[in-house]
Design a protein around this motif. Structure first.
Motif, PDB file in Angstrom:
ATOM      1  N   ARG A 104      35.890  -1.435  28.805  1.00 31.62           N
ATOM      2  CA  ARG A 104      34.990  -0.335  28.440  1.00 31.62           C
ATOM      3  C   ARG A 104      34.685   0.592  29.613  1.00 31.62           C
ATOM      4  NH1 ARG A 104      32.113  -4.725  25.140  1.00 31.62           N
ATOM      5  NH2 ARG A 104      32.921  -4.350  23.038  1.00 31.62           N
ATOM      6  N   ASP A 105      34.624   0.030  30.847  1.00 35.36           N
ATOM      7  CA  ASP A 105      34.299   0.909  31.985  1.00 35.36           C
ATOM      8  C   ASP A 105      35.544   1.403  32.714  1.00 35.36           C
ATOM      9  OD1 ASP A 105      35.190  -1.138  33.722  1.00 35.36           O
ATOM     10  OD2 ASP A 105      33.168  -1.851  34.152  1.00 35.36           O
ATOM     11  N   THR A 112      33.385 -11.778  28.238  1.00 32.91           N
ATOM     12  CA  THR A 112      32.430 -10.783  28.727  1.00 32.91           C
ATOM     13  C   THR A 112      33.052  -9.915  29.819  1.00 32.91           C
ATOM     14  OG1 THR A 112      30.569 -12.242  28.208  1.00 32.91           O
ATOM     15  CG2 THR A 112      30.165 -10.472  29.790  1.00 32.91           C
ATOM     16  N   ARG A 113      33.730 -10.547  30.771  1.00 35.19           N
ATOM     17  CA  ARG A 113      34.318  -9.814  31.895  1.00 35.19           C
ATOM     18  C   ARG A 113      35.374  -8.815  31.417  1.00 35.19           C
ATOM     19  NH1 ARG A 113      38.660  -9.600  35.085  1.00 35.19           N
ATOM     20  NH2 ARG A 113      39.771 -11.208  33.913  1.00 35.19           N
ATOM     21  N   SER A 145      37.883  -0.321  34.333  1.00 39.96           N
ATOM     22  CA  SER A 145      38.306  -1.034  35.543  1.00 39.96           C
ATOM     23  C   SER A 145      39.351  -2.114  35.275  1.00 39.96           C
ATOM     24  CB  SER A 145      37.085  -1.679  36.216  1.00 39.96           C
ATOM     25  OG  SER A 145      36.497  -2.667  35.378  1.00 39.96           O
ATOM     26  N   THR A 184      36.435   0.692  22.726  1.00 41.48           N
ATOM     27  CA  THR A 184      35.935   1.442  23.873  1.00 41.48           C
ATOM     28  C   THR A 184      35.700   2.885  23.459  1.00 41.48           C
ATOM     29  OG1 THR A 184      38.064   2.244  24.735  1.00 41.48           O
ATOM     30  CG2 THR A 184      37.425  -0.016  25.309  1.00 41.48           C
ATOM     31  N   THR A 203      39.220  -4.819  21.578  1.00 46.49           N
ATOM     32  CA  THR A 203      37.937  -4.371  22.123  1.00 46.49           C
ATOM     33  C   THR A 203      37.787  -2.878  21.906  1.00 46.49           C
ATOM     34  OG1 THR A 203      38.067  -6.083  23.836  1.00 46.49           O
ATOM     35  CG2 THR A 203      36.517  -4.273  24.204  1.00 46.49           C
ATOM     36  N   ALA A 232      35.877  -7.562  28.368  1.00 51.92           N
ATOM     37  CA  ALA A 232      35.332  -6.507  27.507  1.00 51.92           C
ATOM     38  C   ALA A 232      34.667  -5.423  28.344  1.00 51.92           C
ATOM     39  CB  ALA A 232      34.338  -7.103  26.515  1.00 51.92           C
ATOM     40  N   GLU A 233      33.906  -5.826  29.364  1.00 53.33           N
ATOM     41  CA  GLU A 233      33.253  -4.843  30.233  1.00 53.33           C
ATOM     42  C   GLU A 233      34.278  -4.041  31.014  1.00 53.33           C
ATOM     43  OE1 GLU A 233      30.577  -7.114  32.612  1.00 53.33           O
ATOM     44  OE2 GLU A 233      29.061  -7.312  31.031  1.00 53.33           O
ATOM     45  N   ALA A 234      35.330  -4.702  31.502  1.00 52.11           N
ATOM     46  CA  ALA A 234      36.373  -4.000  32.265  1.00 52.11           C
ATOM     47  C   ALA A 234      37.107  -2.991  31.395  1.00 52.11           C
ATOM     48  CB  ALA A 234      37.351  -5.012  32.861  1.00 52.11           C
ATOM     49  N   ARG A 257      32.727 -16.424  29.633  1.00 54.64           N
ATOM     50  CA  ARG A 257      32.715 -15.570  30.826  1.00 54.64           C
ATOM     51  C   ARG A 257      33.880 -14.596  30.819  1.00 54.64           C
ATOM     52  NH1 ARG A 257      31.039 -20.337  33.490  1.00 54.64           N
ATOM     53  NH2 ARG A 257      33.179 -20.782  34.136  1.00 54.64           N
TER      54      ARG A 257
END
Length: 431
Positions: free
Chosen positions: A329-330, A322-323, A332, A297, A295, A325-327, A319
Motif C-alpha cells: 500500500r505504501d 501485515t508487513r 515500498s 491499494t 491486496t 500489505a503495508e508495503a 506478521r
C-alpha cells in the motif's frame, strides 16, 4: 549549443520496452544532471529515469501511456556544448515495485488492439480531414425558467424532483399530471442532482497491467469455480482464545488460520499448488507454498507473496501478512516480494458477498476466496441423539481452478477436506 538525444536506457535484462507512466518535465523546462525526468513501467518494476546532462528540454518521446522501445529516443536536450555519454551505460534508475504480469488478480478487461489499429490508420492518412467540432449538449433548464404553479413547485421540492427534468404537455406549464407521469417513468423518484458530464480516463501504469493480465487469464485459462458452506463457529472461538492469551503478539485475524489449513492440505493435493507453462506444456507442482495475497491499494490490486507459508506458525503468518500489505500500500514492496507465487488467496473481508468466483493469478492454476461470515440458526446435535437449534457462524469458501490441470473432483475434495479442518480446528495446531 548542441542537441543531445537521450535514448531509452536498458533498464533490465530481457526488457525490450517500457510504458511512460508519469512525466516530471516538459518541453521548455531546464533540467540538471541526475534530475528525475520520467517514470516508466516495465513488466517487472516502475523505474525512475534521471537526466545524464544539464540543459533545456526540446522534445519528449510521447505522452503518458505510450510505449517506448529500449534504445529509441526518449528526450532531446539542448546543452551548452558537446556532451559525451557512454551509449551502453544505462541512466541512473531507482526501481519501485510493480506487479509482474502473472501476479495480479481481479482485473478489468480492456481491449486495446482496435485503438492501436485506428491510430495506425490515422497516421498513414497523408491528408486527414479535420474532425467536426462537437455540438455541446444543451444545459438543463433552471428552476427559474420552468413554468409551474407554487403547489406543483412545493410538491416537486418535497419529492426531490428537479422540475427542469419534467417534460410538460400542452402549453409548456408543468402540471401535477406531468409530475405524476415523470414519477411513474422514473420509478417514483428523481435524484434531483445536476447532470454530470462523461469522463474519459486513460488506462495506464498499474491499471493497464491489471487489464492486460486479466484479459490474458480469461483468454487462456478455462476457469471453473466450486463453493462450499463452512461452519466457522469453533474456528472463531479458537481465534478468540488465542488472542486473549497473545501477550505482545499480533492479534490474529481469520486469514492466518485459513492459510494454515491450506498449507496442511497441499501435500495431499499437489495439483492445487502448481504453475502451468502453457507454451512449454509443463506443469510444475511446487513443494513449498509461496502464497500470493491479493491486496487492494490506491493504485489497484497487487499480490505480495508470503514465502514458504507452510513453514510459518500462526503469528509469523500474521506478521508477514501485515508487513506485506503495508508495503504494497505504501509502495515500498520490493519486486521479488510481488512475484513468484504458487497459489493465491483473495478476500474482500467484511465486503465479501455470499460467494465469489475469483479469477486465477496466471500462471498459477488455483485461487481460493473466503467470503463474508454470517450468523444463522442451525440444527446441531444435542449430544443425546437429538438436535437443537443454535446460532452458528457460517462462511462460504470459493475456489477457482484451471480445468486443464485441476479436475472438478480434486477441487471439491480439497475444499471438503479444508471444511473438516476448519470445523474441527484443534487439528490445525496439531503436528
Amino acid at each position: 549549443m548542441a542537441k543531445f538525444t537521450f535514448n531509452m536506457p536498458d533498464v533490465g535484462e530481457g526488457v525490450a520496452e517500457a510504458e511512460i507512466v508519469d512525466w516530471h518535465v516538459k518541453v521548455g523546462d531546464t533540467v540538471s544532471e541526475d534530475q528525475h525526468l520520467v517514470d516508466v513501467m516495465t513488466d517487472k518494476a516502475t523505474i525512475d529515469i534521471e537526466s545524464p546532462v544539464d540543459g533545456k528540454v526540446l522534445e519528449v518521446a510521447g505522452e503518458v501511456g505510450d510505449t517506448i522501445a529500449v534504445g529509441s529516443m526518449l528526450l532531446v536536450i539542448e546543452t551548452q556544448g558537446d556532451v559525451e555519454v557512454e551509449e551502453d551505460s544505462p541512466a541512473e534508475t531507482t526501481p519501485a515495485p510493480a506487479p509482474k504480469d502473472e501476479d495480479v488478480v481481479e482485473r478489468i478487461e480492456v481491449e486495446t488492439s482496435d485503438a492501436s489499429d485506428a491510430d495506425d490508420a490515422i497516421a498513414a492518412d497523408p491528408d486527414p480531414q479535420p474532425l467536426p467540432e462537437p455540438t455541446p449538449a444543451p444545459a438543463p433548464q433552471s428552476h427559474a425558467k420552468v413554468l409551474a404553479s407554487p403547489a406543483v413547485r412545493a410538491r416537486a421540492k418535497d419529492l426531490g424532483v428537479d422540475l427542469s427534468q419534467v417534460k410538460p404537455a400542452g402549453d409548456g406549464r408543468v402540471r401535477h399530471a406531468d409530475l405524476d407521469s415523470f414519477l411513474s417513468y422514473n420509478g417514483g423518484f428523481s435524484a434531483g442532482g445536476a447532470t454530470r458530464s462523461d469522463e474519459e480516463i486513460k488506462v495506464i501504469g498499474l491499471r493497464k497491467r491489471i487489464a492486460q493480465n486479466m484479459a490474458a487469464s480469461k483468454r487462456s485459462i478455462p476457469h471453473f469455480s466450486y463453493v462450499e458452506e463452512v461452519d466457522v463457529t469453533e474456528l472463531e472461538r479458537l481465534r478468540a482464545q488465542l488472542n486473549s492469551a497473545k501477550g505482545d503478539r499480533l492479534k490474529l485475524t481469520m486469514l492466518p488460520l485459513l492459510i494454515t489449513a491450506i498449507c496442511k492440505l497441499v501435500p495431499e493435493f499437489p495439483m492445487i499448488n502448481a504453475r502451468y507453462d502453457d507454451e512449454a506444456n509443463v506443469v510444475t507442482r511446487h513443494g513449498s507454498v509461496h502464497l500470493g495475497m491479493a491486496t487492494q491499494t490506491d493504485g489497484g490490486l497487487m499480490v505480495p507473496v508470503i514465502r514458504d507459508a507452510q513453514a510459518k506458525n500462526l503469528w509469523q503468518l500474521a506478521r508477514e501478512i501485515t508487513r506485506l500489505a503495508e508495503a504494497a500500500r505504501d509502495g515500498s514492496a520490493k519486486s521479488e516480494e510481488l512475484s513468484g507465487s504458487t497459489l493465491t488467496i483473495t478476500s474482500l473481508g467484511p465486503l465479501g458477498g455470499v460467494a465469489t468466483t475469483p479469477v486465477i493469478n496466471r500462471p498459477e492454476v488455483a485461487i481460493i476466496g473466503p467470503n463474508r461470515i454470517i450468523e444463522r440458526p442451525m440444527f446441531v446435535s444435542d449430544g443425546n441423539g437429538g438436535e437443537r437449534i443454535e446460532k452458528r457462524k457460517l462462511m462460504n469458501i470459493s475456489i477457482s481452478c484451471d480445468h486443464r490441470v485441476v479436475d472438478g473432483w480434486d477441487a471439491a475434495s480439497f475444499i471438503q477436506e479444508m471444511k473438516k479442518l476448519i470445523e474441527a480446528p484443534a487439528r490445525l495446531l496439531a503436528d
